[in-house]
Design a protein around this motif. Sequence first.
Motif, PDB file in Angstrom:
ATOM      1  N   LEU A  18       0.829  -1.205   0.000  1.00 13.63           N
ATOM      2  CA  LEU A  18       0.000   0.000   0.000  1.00 13.63           C
ATOM      3  C   LEU A  18       0.862   1.254   0.000  1.00 13.63           C
ATOM      4  N   LYS A  19       1.911   1.222   0.779  1.00 12.47           N
ATOM      5  CA  LYS A  19       2.792   2.385   0.888  1.00 12.47           C
ATOM      6  C   LYS A  19       3.564   2.625  -0.401  1.00 12.47           C
ATOM      7  N   ASN A  20       4.043   1.562  -1.017  1.00 11.79           N
ATOM      8  CA  ASN A  20       4.911   1.705  -2.179  1.00 11.79           C
ATOM      9  C   ASN A  20       4.162   1.890  -3.492  1.00 11.79           C
ATOM     10  N   ASN A  21       2.923   1.426  -3.561  1.00 10.43           N
ATOM     11  CA  ASN A  21       2.186   1.467  -4.819  1.00 10.43           C
ATOM     12  C   ASN A  21       1.370   2.733  -5.021  1.00 10.43           C
ATOM     13  N   PHE A  22       1.369   3.614  -4.024  1.00 12.85           N
ATOM     14  CA  PHE A  22       0.627   4.862  -4.200  1.00 12.85           C
ATOM     15  C   PHE A  22       1.428   6.028  -3.642  1.00 12.85           C
ATOM     16  N   SER A  23       1.419   7.110  -4.414  1.00 13.80           N
ATOM     17  CA  SER A  23       2.008   8.364  -3.960  1.00 13.80           C
ATOM     18  C   SER A  23       1.234   9.498  -4.609  1.00 13.80           C
ATOM     19  N   SER A 255      -5.698  11.591 -14.542  1.00 14.47           N
ATOM     20  CA  SER A 255      -4.455  11.107 -13.944  1.00 14.47           C
ATOM     21  C   SER A 255      -4.513   9.619 -13.632  1.00 14.47           C
ATOM     22  N   ASP A 256      -3.357   9.073 -13.257  1.00 16.57           N
ATOM     23  CA  ASP A 256      -3.284   7.655 -12.895  1.00 16.57           C
ATOM     24  C   ASP A 256      -3.882   7.383 -11.524  1.00 16.57           C
ATOM     25  N   ALA A 257      -4.258   8.443 -10.796  1.00 14.66           N
ATOM     26  CA  ALA A 257      -4.952   8.242  -9.522  1.00 14.66           C
ATOM     27  C   ALA A 257      -6.319   7.603  -9.750  1.00 14.66           C
ATOM     28  N   SER A 258      -6.845   7.735 -10.964  1.00 11.44           N
ATOM     29  CA  SER A 258      -8.154   7.161 -11.293  1.00 11.44           C
ATOM     30  C   SER A 258      -8.008   5.953 -12.214  1.00 11.44           C
ATOM     31  N   ALA A 259      -6.894   5.239 -12.098  1.00 11.42           N
ATOM     32  CA  ALA A 259      -6.573   4.161 -13.042  1.00 11.42           C
ATOM     33  C   ALA A 259      -7.653   3.086 -13.140  1.00 11.42           C
ATOM     34  N   TYR A 260      -8.402   2.845 -12.055  1.00 15.02           N
ATOM     35  CA  TYR A 260      -9.417   1.780 -12.076  1.00 15.02           C
ATOM     36  C   TYR A 260     -10.837   2.351 -12.114  1.00 15.02           C
ATOM     37  N   VAL A 261     -10.944   3.633 -12.431  1.00 14.16           N
ATOM     38  CA  VAL A 261     -12.254   4.268 -12.594  1.00 14.16           C
ATOM     39  C   VAL A 261     -12.579   4.239 -14.084  1.00 14.16           C
TER      40      VAL A 261
END
Length: 275
Positions: A18-23, A255-261
């Motif tokens: 969780l820590k490494n896969n999101f920033s 953005s890639d923050a919405s990659a699964y939207v």
Amino acid sequence: MMVVHESEEEIRQHEEELKNNFSMDKFSLKGKVAVITGGNTGLGQGYSIAMAKAGADIFIPTYGKKEWDNTRKLIESVGQKVEFMDCDLTDPSVPKKVIETAIEKMGHIDILVNNAGMIKRNPLLESKDEDWVRVIDINLTAVYRMSLEACKVFAKQKYGKIINIGSMLSYQGGKFIPSYTASKHGVAGLTKAFASEMGAYNVTVNAIAPGYIKTENTAPIRAQKDRNAEILGRIPMGHWAEPYELMGPAVFLASDASAYVNGAILPVDGGYLVR
């Protein structure tokens, strides 16, 4: 029912993932190129500036050259490149040319925002066929053609983001705007249809449905005392939105923050639809 408990090691690994896969870099558009139709004025200009501030270079197809200089100044002031193309998106040959020109001038494309549109207000019994055709051509048919041409590129590169612009009239019937209502219902349907097929290519297709925003298009409604009061009475947040309040949702979906939207229609309406 059997309950399976994670070991401490499994929990630790999960936390590390969780820590490494999101920033916060997931919200960045650095290195991206966004094609934003009608991105020179109104809400479109807001989307252009927002994405430029997030790091994207911007390509803007427009009908006429209104606000080109001002929009260029605003985008270049945050260190991003911008190019314009004067064209009529209702011409069937133009969407392909837009995508080709964008790639020629910018090197590649990653994001398409189908923002260009128009509205014609008339009581239903006074509707004119020519108004219907003009509104459907730009609000719906051009969205289909632009999306299709972009998807041909996105499918090959296995990446792309399409953001369509819906409306509260993607959900409701409205009054005096049957062509606009039909077009925005159609935009919702196109969004879902494209998302259903393009997800397999790592291409997401979503829409923003703006609520009641302070723009030139809504000035006549805001000037009607009774209608303005009716609208405000239904908005839980109690005010018409400022254009900048749509900037965050646009950047998020680009953005890639919405990659699964994918296939979502996001109301940005202050809660209007919940009442």
